[in-house]
Design a protein around this motif. Structure first.
Motif, PDB file in Angstrom:
ATOM      1  N   PHE A  68       0.858  -1.188   0.000  1.00 20.90           N
ATOM      2  CA  PHE A  68       0.000   0.000   0.000  1.00 20.90           C
ATOM      3  C   PHE A  68       0.894   1.238   0.000  1.00 20.90           C
ATOM      4  O   PHE A  68       1.575   1.516   0.983  1.00 20.90           O
ATOM      5  CB  PHE A  68      -0.908   0.014   1.229  1.00 20.90           C
ATOM      6  CG  PHE A  68      -1.577  -1.316   1.499  1.00 20.90           C
ATOM      7  CD1 PHE A  68      -2.602  -1.770   0.687  1.00 20.90           C
ATOM      8  CD2 PHE A  68      -1.171  -2.108   2.561  1.00 20.90           C
ATOM      9  CE1 PHE A  68      -3.214  -2.994   0.933  1.00 20.90           C
ATOM     10  CE2 PHE A  68      -1.771  -3.320   2.821  1.00 20.90           C
ATOM     11  CZ  PHE A  68      -2.802  -3.772   2.003  1.00 20.90           C
ATOM     12  N   ASP A 118      -4.691   2.944  -2.650  1.00 17.37           N
ATOM     13  CA  ASP A 118      -4.406   1.549  -2.328  1.00 17.37           C
ATOM     14  C   ASP A 118      -5.046   1.158  -0.997  1.00 17.37           C
ATOM     15  O   ASP A 118      -5.694   0.119  -0.883  1.00 17.37           O
ATOM     16  CB  ASP A 118      -2.898   1.318  -2.248  1.00 17.37           C
ATOM     17  CG  ASP A 118      -2.188   1.508  -3.578  1.00 17.37           C
ATOM     18  OD1 ASP A 118      -2.867   1.589  -4.614  1.00 17.37           O
ATOM     19  OD2 ASP A 118      -0.944   1.583  -3.563  1.00 17.37           O
ATOM     20  N   LYS A 142      -3.090  -1.382 -11.838  1.00 13.41           N
ATOM     21  CA  LYS A 142      -2.698   0.004 -11.540  1.00 13.41           C
ATOM     22  C   LYS A 142      -1.225   0.241 -11.812  1.00 13.41           C
ATOM     23  O   LYS A 142      -0.842   1.283 -12.365  1.00 13.41           O
ATOM     24  CB  LYS A 142      -3.013   0.327 -10.080  1.00 13.41           C
ATOM     25  CG  LYS A 142      -2.581   1.740  -9.693  1.00 13.41           C
ATOM     26  CD  LYS A 142      -2.912   2.075  -8.243  1.00 13.41           C
ATOM     27  CE  LYS A 142      -2.402   3.461  -7.887  1.00 13.41           C
ATOM     28  NZ  LYS A 142      -2.711   3.825  -6.477  1.00 13.41           N
ATOM     29  N   TYR A 185      -7.436  -7.768  -4.742  1.00 13.60           N
ATOM     30  CA  TYR A 185      -6.398  -6.753  -4.580  1.00 13.60           C
ATOM     31  C   TYR A 185      -5.240  -6.990  -5.538  1.00 13.60           C
ATOM     32  O   TYR A 185      -4.651  -6.032  -6.060  1.00 13.60           O
ATOM     33  CB  TYR A 185      -5.890  -6.703  -3.137  1.00 13.60           C
ATOM     34  CG  TYR A 185      -5.017  -5.495  -2.923  1.00 13.60           C
ATOM     35  CD1 TYR A 185      -5.578  -4.223  -2.796  1.00 13.60           C
ATOM     36  CD2 TYR A 185      -3.630  -5.604  -2.892  1.00 13.60           C
ATOM     37  CE1 TYR A 185      -4.779  -3.094  -2.644  1.00 13.60           C
ATOM     38  CE2 TYR A 185      -2.828  -4.486  -2.736  1.00 13.60           C
ATOM     39  CZ  TYR A 185      -3.404  -3.234  -2.617  1.00 13.60           C
ATOM     40  OH  TYR A 185      -2.610  -2.113  -2.480  1.00 13.60           O
ATOM     41  N   PHE A 210      -3.951  -4.185  -8.015  1.00 11.21           N
ATOM     42  CA  PHE A 210      -2.560  -3.752  -7.892  1.00 11.21           C
ATOM     43  C   PHE A 210      -1.805  -3.918  -9.215  1.00 11.21           C
ATOM     44  O   PHE A 210      -1.111  -3.002  -9.672  1.00 11.21           O
ATOM     45  CB  PHE A 210      -1.888  -4.574  -6.789  1.00 11.21           C
ATOM     46  CG  PHE A 210      -0.500  -4.122  -6.422  1.00 11.21           C
ATOM     47  CD1 PHE A 210      -0.308  -3.254  -5.359  1.00 11.21           C
ATOM     48  CD2 PHE A 210       0.619  -4.583  -7.108  1.00 11.21           C
ATOM     49  CE1 PHE A 210       0.971  -2.849  -4.999  1.00 11.21           C
ATOM     50  CE2 PHE A 210       1.889  -4.182  -6.761  1.00 11.21           C
ATOM     51  CZ  PHE A 210       2.073  -3.307  -5.703  1.00 11.21           C
TER      52      PHE A 210
END
Length: 238
Positions: A49, A54, A137, A130, A134
């Protein structure tokens, strides 16, 4: 030591609206192995994060994906109304979250299953979602988490109290990596900072407004752990 300027949005969460804490617990008898701390960290020491987006995404997943039939999370994030995420109706929950905290390189969540296999189902949904977010992104592929996840089951009341405190107080390392070794005054200051940490469920207990957590599924002493002093007592007496 993490400088205050780097903490920024991570400290000082305001109270959310949620379920009242009155008569919060219906389980006064401890059941061995029922309560489990699950945790994970970034693969190869990677930061999990690094931005507010995030953190907010992972926190929203704790709520949205704790359901047998989860809504399409991408549609909710695209709406531009993040507050609506926590108003979304869910189906039957997989687990009852007792506590959570996530820092740049790891997360810890205290859970108890509400259906058979609930913990495994929840963790698969959470980490898969996630990972997809992740990798998209940051334009990468491959593993995001170090492992499937680690788990530690409570085998006594004392250990459950310790795991609960460990989840919340672990945020103190953001302010001082050696926080457990400090003298009493500094230790208390660092614990107080941990209780104010933005991406932790400590605030839900302080305010008795439970949105992501479900203390009613835990022994009564969990719902009554509303201040730093109680957390310290839980931490030291396992």
């Amino acid at each position: 030591m993490v400088k205050g300027s780097l903490i920024g949005f991570l400290v000082g969460k305001g109270a959310r609206e949620g379920q009242s804490g009155k008569n919060a617990s219906k389980n006064d008898v401890f059941e061995p192995q029922k309560y489990v701390e699950v945790s994970n960290c970034g693969a190869e020491g990677r930061v999990l994060f690094s931005s507010q987006e995030d953190y907010d995404r992972f926190e929203a997943y704790l709520y949205l994906l704790n359901s047998l039939e989860s809504p399409r999370a991408s549609n909710l994030f695209a709406s531009g109304r993040p507050e609506a995420i926590f108003e979304t109706a869910r189906g039957e929950k997989l687990v009852a979250i007792g506590a959570y905290c996530f820092t740049p390189k790891e997360f810890r969540i205290l859970v108890t299953p509400l259906i058979r296999g609930g913990i495994g189902k929840f963790m698969q949904k959470l980490q898969t979602a996630y990972t997809m977010y992740f990798n998209a992104k940051y334009h990468r592929t491959g593993r995001v988490f170090q492992s499937a996840y680690k788990s530690e089951s409570a085998i006594s009341d004392a250990q459950l109290k310790y795991l609960f405190a460990r989840v919340h107080l672990g945020a103190a390392r953001l302010f001082n990596e050696n926080w457990q070794e400090e003298d009493n005054a500094e230790f208390l200051r660092l614990v107080a900072n941990a209780m104010k940490y933005r991406y932790s469920s400590a605030n839900e207990y302080v305010t008795s407004k439970y949105l992501i957590t479900s203390p009613e599924e835990y022994p009564g002493y969990i719902a009554r752990a509303k201040n730093a002093e109680t957390h310290i007592r839980f931490w030291h007496h396992r």
